[in-house]
Scaffold this active site. Structure first.
Site, mmCIF file in Angstrom:
data_model
loop_
_atom_site.group_PDB
_atom_site.id
_atom_site.type_symbol
_atom_site.label_atom_id
_atom_site.label_comp_id
_atom_site.label_asym_id
_atom_site.label_seq_id
_atom_site.Cartn_x
_atom_site.Cartn_y
_atom_site.Cartn_z
ATOM 1 C CB SER B 157 6.733 -56.558 42.163
ATOM 2 O OG SER B 157 7.832 -56.223 41.381
ATOM 3 N NE ARG B 227 15.268 -48.577 46.725
ATOM 4 C CZ ARG B 227 14.284 -49.453 46.774
ATOM 5 N NH1 ARG B 227 14.310 -50.510 45.989
ATOM 6 N NH2 ARG B 227 13.291 -49.303 47.607
ATOM 7 C CG ASP B 323 3.458 -51.142 37.217
ATOM 8 O OD1 ASP B 323 4.599 -50.871 36.790
ATOM 9 O OD2 ASP B 323 3.209 -52.126 37.940
ATOM 10 C CG HIS B 356 6.242 -51.682 40.032
ATOM 11 N ND1 HIS B 356 5.387 -52.678 39.615
ATOM 12 C CD2 HIS B 356 7.223 -52.297 40.735
ATOM 13 C CE1 HIS B 356 5.834 -53.845 40.058
ATOM 14 N NE2 HIS B 356 6.939 -53.645 40.741
#
Lengths: 206, 379
Positions: B157, B227, B323, B356
């Protein structure tokens, strides 16, 4: 090395850039890298074979030939190789066109459905040929586009391709004078080297 | 509570802190006069210093990538599945360095550290740092540890972006670059998600323009929302469906807006809650900006192949099928550019349901390929 790969490597100039479509376990590219300073990439979709390529340190790209090759630039490789995969792709004509766009020369091997044993099997049993070399039945075979040498050469003519070299061999990739005489009847595997119509410097063998 | 650590664990580890006194010029035009980096190491640096691997962390990651800080730790470091004896980054062969990036909130200098100029926490005054800035700060860490050339720089990432940037900024210092579930730059959709997260924080009344620490409060609500939205994008539709479906917490529907009814709501709230208790809001803003700004090809009119042409590393790029935050297509952009530039590269598209997050999960094919690639690296 696999016998057909041994024949192919002779047609690949030292130090060239090679793209191998359906590179399998990377045997050809590893050999070319170690013996001919060839820089290459292989495309493959089988996870086990990809793993072998990585263990060998061969550049392998997980990419499905049937989803196109648009990501490769025109004339970005010296040679594009495809061994024993032409009959398994969805559009052999499209792949061939793309190969010639990407590479200056292409090397293609495929099983010859015009071989006498196939003809005899079909004539004798009236069923699709099944052999040790091609062990699948019609409904589960990955080989969905069988052709004969004559079929392939007709496609080459249609696409204005030049056949620079042609070799008809048996399934152990042995060359014989008989297969040379009647390739479409006695050759089991065809190994072709072709180029686009623009390439003038190559010798024409057939 | 593992009193005896698993055999394939690096075991008990202790973070170290290095102080840097020479000013670091940042992309934003400001200098960081001095700073500290917290890091951990696993394995032994060999005599030739040829076996060092740098692990770069993602948005909410930190220096604690593997092992345990105490026997009481419930969980090991964030990438313990990939670092340890016999694991892909095999600590019997490699000397692994993992740090918390500048601007972080886990021990390296960041918005919650004291600004020497004012004696107060930096807060909103901490400069916006970029992936390039991080790589330069990591290069100084490498200098301090006597590592001239990394055997590999590895990351997933945002960590993968750092690995790519290393191969561009310091071509002669990276032998292998392993970039996992990453992208050469964020898409508009990705930036949009980050913007929603930032707005959630910025609009929290407790944010106080970033100087909430001075006032003794934390923009918990904003951080939690940030979040939550992030977490949705890290999971795939399938993974969420499998994990929660339409499962309910309560027996029946309540016909109100306050109750936690669906399992997925409860999960997201828990994740948000837990995160808002441990993460700094300013750091979150900085990390999302670093992601948004990353675009190394911009210096070459968007030509990524030209950007990567100076790289000397060999590359291993991996993506995961479900992802959608950093989709396989984004990894393929990197791969195509590397091939066009004639670099050594292998690319795997791993079948995985976890979205992901898959890069943190021990998926057999992923670990096997990762190991095979790492095992080929000469040390």
């Amino acid at each position: 090395m696999r016998a057909d790969l041994d024949i192919i490597q002779e047609w690949i100039p030292a130090g060239s850039r090679v793209l191998d479509l359906g590179c399998g376990d990377g045997e050809l590219l590893a050999w070319l890298r170690d013996n001919k300073q060839v820089h290459g990439y292989g495309l493959e979709i089988d996870p086990q074979k990809i793993a072998r390529c990585i263990e060998r340190g061969v550049n392998v790209i997980e990419q499905n030939l049937d989803k196109g090759l648009d990501n490769f630039g025109s004339d970005s490789f010296d040679v594009v190789v495809m061994t024993q995969a032409l009959q398994a792709v969805a559009r052999p004509d499209e792949v061939l066109r793309q190969m010639l766009r990407i590479g200056r020369e292409c090397i293609i091997t495929f099983p010859n459905f015009g071989h006498w044993r196939c003809r005899w099997y079909l004539a004798r049993y009236g069923k699709m040929p099944v052999s040790e070399f091609l062990p699948y039945t019609w409904y589960n075979t990955p080989n969905i586009h069988f052709c004969t040498f004559r079929d392939f050469e007709a496609l080459c003519r249609e696409q204005n391709l030049r056949v620079l070299d042609r070799l008809a061999v048996d399934h152990e990739h042995r060359d014989s004078w008989l297969a040379r005489l009647w390739p479409n009847l006695l050759g089991e595997i065809g190994i072709y080297r072709v180029s686009g119509p623009h390439l003038t410097d190559a010798r024409v063998a057939v | 509570m593992p009193l005896v650590f698993p055999e394939d664990s690096v075991g008990l580890v202790t973070p170290k802190i290095l102080r840097f006194d020479a000013p670091l010029s940042l992309a934003c035009g400001r200098d960081l006069s001095d700073y500290e980096l917290i890091y951990e190491t696993y394995g032994e640096l060999n005599a030739e210093r040829s076996n060092a691997v740098l692990v770069c962390h993602a948005l909410s990651g930190h220096h604690h990538a593997a092992g345990y800080h105490s026997p009481e730790d419930r969980k090991p470091g964030w990438w313990d599945s990939c670092i340890g004896p016999g694991k892909p980054i095999d600590t019997r062969r490699f000397f692994v360095v993992s740090l918390n990036n500048l601007g972080g909130c886990n021990g390296s200098t960041g918005p919650s550290s004291l600004n020497p100029a004012t004696g107060k926490p930096y807060g909103a005054d901490f400069p916006v740092v970029t992936v390039e800035d991080w790589v330069h700060s990591q290069a100084r860490l490498a200098d301090a540890l006597g590592i001239e050339r990394w055997a590999a720089v590895v990351g997933g990432s945002l960590g993968g972006m750092q690995a790519l940037q290393w191969s561009i900024s310091y071509p002669e210092r990276v032998r292998h670059c392993v970039a996992i579930a990453t992208a050469p730059k964020l898409s508009a959709q990705n930036i949009a998600f980050n913007e929603v997260a930032r707005q959630a924080i910025l609009s929290d009344p407790d944010f106080h323009d970033g100087n909430f620490r001075e006032r003794g409060v934390v923009p918990k609500r904003g951080l939690m929302l940030a979040r939550m939205v992030g977490h949705i994008t890290y999971l795939s539709d399938d993974a969420m469906g499998q994990k929660f479906g339409r499962g309910l917490k309560s027996e029946k529907l309540n016909y109100d807006f306050h109750s936690v009814e669906f399992q997925v709501e409860s999960y997201l709230r828990y994740q948000g809650e837990e995160f808002s208790g441990r993460f700094d809001a300013n750091t979150y803003l900085l990390m999302t900006k670093a992601l948004d700004y990353f675009d190394p090809a911009a210096a070459h009119d968007g030509d990524l192949a030209a950007t990567l042409s100076s790289a000397q590393a060999s590359f291993c790029v991996m993506s995961f099928t479900t992802d959608w935050r950093f989709s396989p297509a984004r990894s393929r952009e990197i791969v195509d550019a590397l091939m066009a530039a004639g670099k050594n590269v292998s690319y795997l598209e791993i079948e995985a349901a976890q979205g992901h997050d898959a890069f943190l999960i021990p998926i057999p094919r992923y670990l096997q390929a990762f190991s095979s690639y790492m095992n080929r690296i000469e040390v």
